[in-house]
Design an enzyme around this catalytic site. Structure first.
Site, PDB file in Angstrom:
ATOM      1  N   THR A   1       0.809  -1.228   0.000  1.00 33.10           N
ATOM      2  CA  THR A   1       0.000   0.000   0.000  1.00 33.10           C
ATOM      3  C   THR A   1       0.837   1.271   0.000  1.00 33.10           C
ATOM      4  OG1 THR A   1      -1.436   1.350   1.431  1.00 33.10           O
ATOM      5  CG2 THR A   1      -0.133  -0.319   2.529  1.00 33.10           C
TER       6      THR A   1
ATOM      7  N   GLU B   1       0.229   3.617   1.846  1.00 29.01           N
ATOM      8  CA  GLU B   1       0.371   4.039   3.249  1.00 29.01           C
ATOM      9  C   GLU B   1       1.799   3.810   3.749  1.00 29.01           C
ATOM     10  OE1 GLU B   1      -1.505   5.166   6.197  1.00 29.01           O
ATOM     11  OE2 GLU B   1      -2.493   6.149   4.541  1.00 29.01           O
TER      12      GLU B   1
ATOM     13  N   TYR C   1      -1.190   0.501  10.880  1.00 28.68           N
ATOM     14  CA  TYR C   1      -1.513  -0.209   9.639  1.00 28.68           C
ATOM     15  C   TYR C   1      -0.334  -0.115   8.662  1.00 28.68           C
ATOM     16  CZ  TYR C   1      -3.560  -0.858   4.968  1.00 28.68           C
ATOM     17  OH  TYR C   1      -3.795  -1.261   3.679  1.00 28.68           O
TER      18      TYR C   1
ATOM     19  N   LYS D   1       1.892  -3.207   7.251  1.00 27.08           N
ATOM     20  CA  LYS D   1       1.988  -3.485   5.811  1.00 27.08           C
ATOM     21  C   LYS D   1       3.451  -3.478   5.354  1.00 27.08           C
ATOM     22  CE  LYS D   1      -2.094  -4.164   3.855  1.00 27.08           C
ATOM     23  NZ  LYS D   1      -2.412  -5.340   3.040  1.00 27.08           N
TER      24      LYS D   1
HETATM   25  P1  NAP Z   1     -11.508  -4.711   2.595  1.00 26.86           P
HETATM   26  O1  NAP Z   1     -12.704  -4.379   1.755  1.00 26.86           O
HETATM   27  O2  NAP Z   1     -11.436  -4.170   3.968  1.00 26.86           O
HETATM   28  O3  NAP Z   1     -11.415  -6.323   2.666  1.00 26.86           O
HETATM   29  C1  NAP Z   1     -10.558  -6.957   3.580  1.00 26.86           C
HETATM   30  C2  NAP Z   1     -10.745  -8.456   3.479  1.00 26.86           C
HETATM   31  O4  NAP Z   1      -9.892  -9.106   4.439  1.00 26.86           O
HETATM   32  C3  NAP Z   1     -12.174  -8.945   3.778  1.00 26.86           C
HETATM   33  O5  NAP Z   1     -12.509  -9.963   2.891  1.00 26.86           O
HETATM   34  C4  NAP Z   1     -12.035  -9.500   5.195  1.00 26.86           C
HETATM   35  O6  NAP Z   1     -12.975 -10.509   5.496  1.00 26.86           O
HETATM   36  C5  NAP Z   1     -10.640 -10.108   5.119  1.00 26.86           C
HETATM   37  N1  NAP Z   1     -10.073 -10.395   6.446  1.00 26.86           N
HETATM   38  C6  NAP Z   1      -9.818  -9.511   7.419  1.00 26.86           C
HETATM   39  N2  NAP Z   1      -9.308 -10.155   8.485  1.00 26.86           N
HETATM   40  C7  NAP Z   1      -9.255 -11.482   8.185  1.00 26.86           C
HETATM   41  C8  NAP Z   1      -8.850 -12.673   8.886  1.00 26.86           C
HETATM   42  N3  NAP Z   1      -8.390 -12.633  10.138  1.00 26.86           N
HETATM   43  N4  NAP Z   1      -8.910 -13.861   8.248  1.00 26.86           N
HETATM   44  C9  NAP Z   1      -9.396 -13.935   7.002  1.00 26.86           C
HETATM   45  N5  NAP Z   1      -9.807 -12.850   6.290  1.00 26.86           N
HETATM   46  C10 NAP Z   1      -9.748 -11.644   6.888  1.00 26.86           C
HETATM   47  O7  NAP Z   1     -10.168  -4.269   1.852  1.00 26.86           O
HETATM   48  P2  NAP Z   1      -9.911  -3.899   0.297  1.00 26.86           P
HETATM   49  O8  NAP Z   1     -10.156  -2.454   0.114  1.00 26.86           O
HETATM   50  O9  NAP Z   1     -10.591  -4.892  -0.555  1.00 26.86           O
HETATM   51  O10 NAP Z   1      -8.322  -4.094   0.207  1.00 26.86           O
HETATM   52  C11 NAP Z   1      -7.760  -5.362  -0.120  1.00 26.86           C
HETATM   53  C12 NAP Z   1      -6.321  -5.395   0.356  1.00 26.86           C
HETATM   54  O11 NAP Z   1      -5.565  -4.374  -0.305  1.00 26.86           O
HETATM   55  C13 NAP Z   1      -6.132  -5.150   1.851  1.00 26.86           C
HETATM   56  O12 NAP Z   1      -5.028  -5.934   2.269  1.00 26.86           O
HETATM   57  C14 NAP Z   1      -5.787  -3.674   1.926  1.00 26.86           C
HETATM   58  O13 NAP Z   1      -5.024  -3.415   3.094  1.00 26.86           O
HETATM   59  C15 NAP Z   1      -4.961  -3.508   0.667  1.00 26.86           C
HETATM   60  N6  NAP Z   1      -4.985  -2.184   0.051  1.00 26.86           N
HETATM   61  C16 NAP Z   1      -6.155  -1.556  -0.197  1.00 26.86           C
HETATM   62  C17 NAP Z   1      -6.148  -0.320  -0.838  1.00 26.86           C
HETATM   63  C18 NAP Z   1      -7.431   0.403  -1.145  1.00 26.86           C
HETATM   64  O14 NAP Z   1      -7.380   1.601  -1.411  1.00 26.86           O
HETATM   65  N7  NAP Z   1      -8.572  -0.284  -1.169  1.00 26.86           N
HETATM   66  C19 NAP Z   1      -4.929   0.264  -1.215  1.00 26.86           C
HETATM   67  C20 NAP Z   1      -3.743  -0.418  -0.960  1.00 26.86           C
HETATM   68  C21 NAP Z   1      -3.767  -1.661  -0.336  1.00 26.86           C
HETATM   69  P3  NAP Z   1     -14.402 -10.179   6.199  1.00 26.86           P
HETATM   70  O15 NAP Z   1     -15.356  -9.912   5.067  1.00 26.86           O
HETATM   71  O16 NAP Z   1     -14.689 -11.422   6.930  1.00 26.86           O
HETATM   72  O17 NAP Z   1     -14.194  -8.973   7.064  1.00 26.86           O
HETATM   73  N1  GDD Z   2     -12.199   7.302   7.066  1.00 22.12           N
HETATM   74  C1  GDD Z   2     -12.301   8.628   7.228  1.00 22.12           C
HETATM   75  N2  GDD Z   2     -13.420   9.158   7.837  1.00 22.12           N
HETATM   76  N3  GDD Z   2     -11.303   9.402   6.768  1.00 22.12           N
HETATM   77  C2  GDD Z   2     -11.439  10.750   6.915  1.00 22.12           C
HETATM   78  C3  GDD Z   2     -12.547  11.330   7.513  1.00 22.12           C
HETATM   79  C4  GDD Z   2     -13.592  10.498   8.013  1.00 22.12           C
HETATM   80  O1  GDD Z   2     -14.594  10.943   8.549  1.00 22.12           O
HETATM   81  N4  GDD Z   2     -12.394  12.687   7.471  1.00 22.12           N
HETATM   82  C5  GDD Z   2     -11.225  12.914   6.880  1.00 22.12           C
HETATM   83  N5  GDD Z   2     -10.628  11.750   6.536  1.00 22.12           N
HETATM   84  C6  GDD Z   2      -9.315  11.601   5.893  1.00 22.12           C
HETATM   85  C7  GDD Z   2      -8.364  10.667   6.631  1.00 22.12           C
HETATM   86  O2  GDD Z   2      -7.785  11.356   7.756  1.00 22.12           O
HETATM   87  C8  GDD Z   2      -7.387  10.344   5.516  1.00 22.12           C
HETATM   88  O3  GDD Z   2      -6.422  11.369   5.411  1.00 22.12           O
HETATM   89  C9  GDD Z   2      -8.245  10.376   4.250  1.00 22.12           C
HETATM   90  O4  GDD Z   2      -9.484  10.984   4.625  1.00 22.12           O
HETATM   91  C10 GDD Z   2      -8.529   9.012   3.646  1.00 22.12           C
HETATM   92  O5  GDD Z   2      -8.992   8.144   4.663  1.00 22.12           O
HETATM   93  P1  GDD Z   2      -9.563   6.684   4.328  1.00 22.12           P
HETATM   94  O6  GDD Z   2     -10.635   6.772   3.301  1.00 22.12           O
HETATM   95  O7  GDD Z   2      -9.919   6.052   5.626  1.00 22.12           O
HETATM   96  O8  GDD Z   2      -8.364   5.934   3.592  1.00 22.12           O
HETATM   97  P2  GDD Z   2      -6.787   5.867   3.922  1.00 22.12           P
HETATM   98  O9  GDD Z   2      -6.086   6.687   2.885  1.00 22.12           O
HETATM   99  O10 GDD Z   2      -6.504   6.152   5.326  1.00 22.12           O
HETATM  100  O11 GDD Z   2      -6.481   4.316   3.680  1.00 22.12           O
HETATM  101  C11 GDD Z   2      -6.975   3.644   2.520  1.00 22.12           C
HETATM  102  O12 GDD Z   2      -6.020   3.705   1.487  1.00 22.12           O
HETATM  103  C12 GDD Z   2      -4.771   3.035   1.752  1.00 22.12           C
HETATM  104  C13 GDD Z   2      -3.872   3.252   0.530  1.00 22.12           C
HETATM  105  O13 GDD Z   2      -3.186   4.465   0.642  1.00 22.12           O
HETATM  106  C14 GDD Z   2      -7.274   2.184   2.924  1.00 22.12           C
HETATM  107  O14 GDD Z   2      -7.933   1.541   1.855  1.00 22.12           O
HETATM  108  C15 GDD Z   2      -6.001   1.407   3.203  1.00 22.12           C
HETATM  109  O15 GDD Z   2      -6.318   0.028   3.404  1.00 22.12           O
HETATM  110  C16 GDD Z   2      -5.069   1.562   1.992  1.00 22.12           C
HETATM  111  O16 GDD Z   2      -3.872   0.853   2.200  1.00 22.12           O
END
Ligand code: NAP
Ligand code: GDD
Length: 366
Positions: free
Chosen positions: A123, A125, A147, A151
C-alpha cells in the site's frame, strides 16, 4: 484451467478480482472466516461460480489446508485489517492480521510441492510522510500508522522470501482505490453515502475530520487487473499502481455534492475533531511509470467519473431502500424488512462507526 486463490475475497478488491479472474477462465477459490453473519454481500452474485474455503489469517494450519485443497497456481493475499483509523485503536491485532499473517501465508506456500505465484497487497500508506513527490518504487518508506507499519513488514517479508528462496513473490504498492463496493467507514464512501441520503432528505449533516488530506484515488475495478498483470510476467517484481493525480478530501466533498446539484455544501458539513488521526498522511501521489512500461497497465476511470459512479450508486440504493420502507405497513413487516436489509455489510450509516480513528487526544486540529 488456471487456479487462483484469494484471501479476502469478501472485501472490495476480492470481489472485483474474483469477477476478473472468472472472466479470464480461472477456477477461483476464496477464503472466508467464520462470523456470526455471513459477510458475503459483495460476492453474492458469484457464489455459484467460486469455491469458498474456511480459513483465518491467524490460523496457520487453516491456510495450509486451504492452499492444499485449492492446488492454486496463483495466490492473491488481499485479506487484512485494512482501515487505517482502526489500526490506532488496535495496533497489535493489526500487526497480527495485516503484518505477520503475510509470513504465515508465505510459509504455507513453501510447504506446497507445486509452483505458486504470490501477490501481496502492499500500500501507498507505507510511504506515509512522503520522502519524494511523486512516489515510485524507489521512494523510501515512512509509515505513519500501525496499519502502515504492519503493511511494511508484510512487504519486506514478501521481498525477503523472493530473495531467500527464489519464490515468485511480488508486491503491488497500490494507491487508494474506491468503488460503490467500498466499506462505509472509508472517507469516499462515507461521503457518497451521506450525500445521497442528504439529497433524499434522510440525513442532515456529514461529519468529517481532516479535509485537507490528499489522496491519489483510482477505481478498484481498474486496479485488480494490475494485480493479475503483475503475476503474469517472466520475473517477479514490485510495482506502484496509481493514477498520478491527487485530490483533497474537500475536493471529493465538493464534487459529490455538485453531482446531486447542491452548491452550498458547507451548510451540511461538520468538522469533528474526533475524526482526526493521531498521525496523518498528508499527501499521496503515485508515479506508475514502471507499470505503464512493463505491465502496459493504465487506469481508465478518472476522479470525476469515480465520484459520479459512487454517488449515483448510493442514490439508487438509498432510493430503493426508502421506497420499500415506505411500502411497509406494520411494525412486524418493518422489523422483518430491516432484518433482511442488514444481512451482510451494513447498508446504512452506523453512528460512530468510524470513531476508531482517534486514540486519546487528536493531535491535528481542523
Ligand atoms: P476490505 O474491503 O477491507 O477487505 C478486507 C478483506 O480481508 C475482507 O474480505 C475480510 O474478510 C478479510 N479479512 C480480514 N481479516 C481477516 C482474517 N483474520 N482472516 C481472514 N480474512 C480476513 O479491503 P480492500 O479495500 O478490498 O483491500 C484489499 C487489500 O488491499 C487489503 O489488504 C488492503 O489493506 C490492501 N490495500 C487496499 C487499498 C485500497 O485503497 N482499497 C490500497 C492499498 C492496499 P471479512 O469480510 O470477513 O471482514
Ligand atoms: N475514514 C475517514 N473518515 N477518513 C477521513 C474522515 C472520516 O470521517 N475525514 C477525513 N478523513 C481523511 C483521513 O484522515 C485520511 O487522510 C483520508 O481521509 C482518507 O482516509 P480513508 O478513506 O480512511 O483511507 P486511507 O487513505 O486512510 O487508507 C486507505 O487507502 C490506503 C492506501 O493508501 C485504505 O484503503 C487502506 O487500506 C489503503 O492501504
Amino acid at each position: 484451467m488456471s487456479r487462483a486463490f484469494i484471501t479476502g475475497i469478501t472485501g472490495q478488491d476480492g470481489s472485483y478480482l474474483a469477477e476478473f479472474l472468472l472472466e479470464k477462465g480461472y477456477r477461483v477459490y476464496g477464503t472466508i472466516r467464520r462470523t456470526s453473519t455471513f459477510s458475503g454481500e459483495r460476492i453474492q452474485h458469484l457464489l455459484k461460480d467460486i469455491e469458498l474455503i474456511d480459513a483465518d489469517l491467524l490460523d496457520q494450519l487453516s491456510l495450509v489446508r486451504a492452499l492444499r485443497y485449492s492446488r492454486a497456481d496463483e495466490v492473491y493475499n488481499l485479506a487484512a485489517m485494512s482501515f487505517v483509523g482502526n489500526s490506532f485503536q488496535q495496533p497489535i491485532a493489526t500487526a497480527e492480521y495485516t503484518g505477520i499473517s503475510v509470513t504465515r501465508l508465505l510459509e504455507a506456500i513453501q510447504l506446497c510441492d507445486w509452483p505458486i505465484r504470490f501477490y501481496q497487497a502492499s500500500t501507498s500508506e507505507m510511504f506515509g510522510k512522503v520522502q519524494t513527490v511523486p512516489q515510485n518504487e524507489h521512494t523510501p518508506f515512512y509509515p505513519r500508522s500501525p496499519y502502515g507499519v504492519a503493511k511494511l513488514y508484510g512487504h519486506w517479508s514478501t521481498v525477503n522470501f523472493r530473495e531467500s528462496y527464489n519464490m515468485f513473490a511480488c508486491s503491488g504498492i497500490l494507491f487508494n482505490h474506491e468503488s460503490p463496493r467500498r466499506g462505509l467507514e472509508f472517507v469516499t464512501r462515507k461521503i457518497s453515502n451521506a450525500v445521497a441520503r442528504i439529497k433524499m432528505g434522510l440525513q442532515k449533516k456529514l461529519a468529517l475530520g481532516n479535509l485537507e488530506a490528499q489522496r491519489d484515488w483510482g477505481f478498484a475495478g481498474d486496479y485488480v487487473e494490475a494485480m493479475w498483470r503483475i503475476l503474469q510476467r517472466d520475473c517477479p517484481e514490485d510495482f506502484v499502481i496509481a493514477t498520478g493525480v491527487t485530490h483533497s478530501v474537500r475536493d471529493f466533498v465538493v464534487a459529490a455534492f455538485a453531482y446531486v446539484g447542491i452548491s452550498d455544501w458547507q451548510s451540511y458539513l461538520e468538522i469533528d475533531p474526533q475524526l482526526f488521526r493521531p498521525a496523518e498522511v498528508d499527501q499521496l501521489i503515485g508515479d506508475a511509470s514502471k507499470a505503464h512500461t512493463k505491465l502496459e497497465w493504465y487506469p481508465e476511470v478518472r476522479f470525476e467519473q469515480l465520484v459520479a459512479m459512487m454517488v449515483e450508486s448510493d442514490l439508487q440504493r438509498v432510493s430503493s431502500e426508502s421506497k420499500s420502507l415506505h411500502s411497509v405497513k406494520t411494525y412486524s413487516e418493518a422489523r422483518s424488512h430491516l432484518a433482511h436489509q442488514h444481512v451482510g455489510t451494513p447498508l446504512m450509516s452506523v453512528p460512530g462507526l468510524e470513531l476508531g480513528i482517534v486514540r486519546g487526544n487528536a493531535s491535528h486540529k481542523p
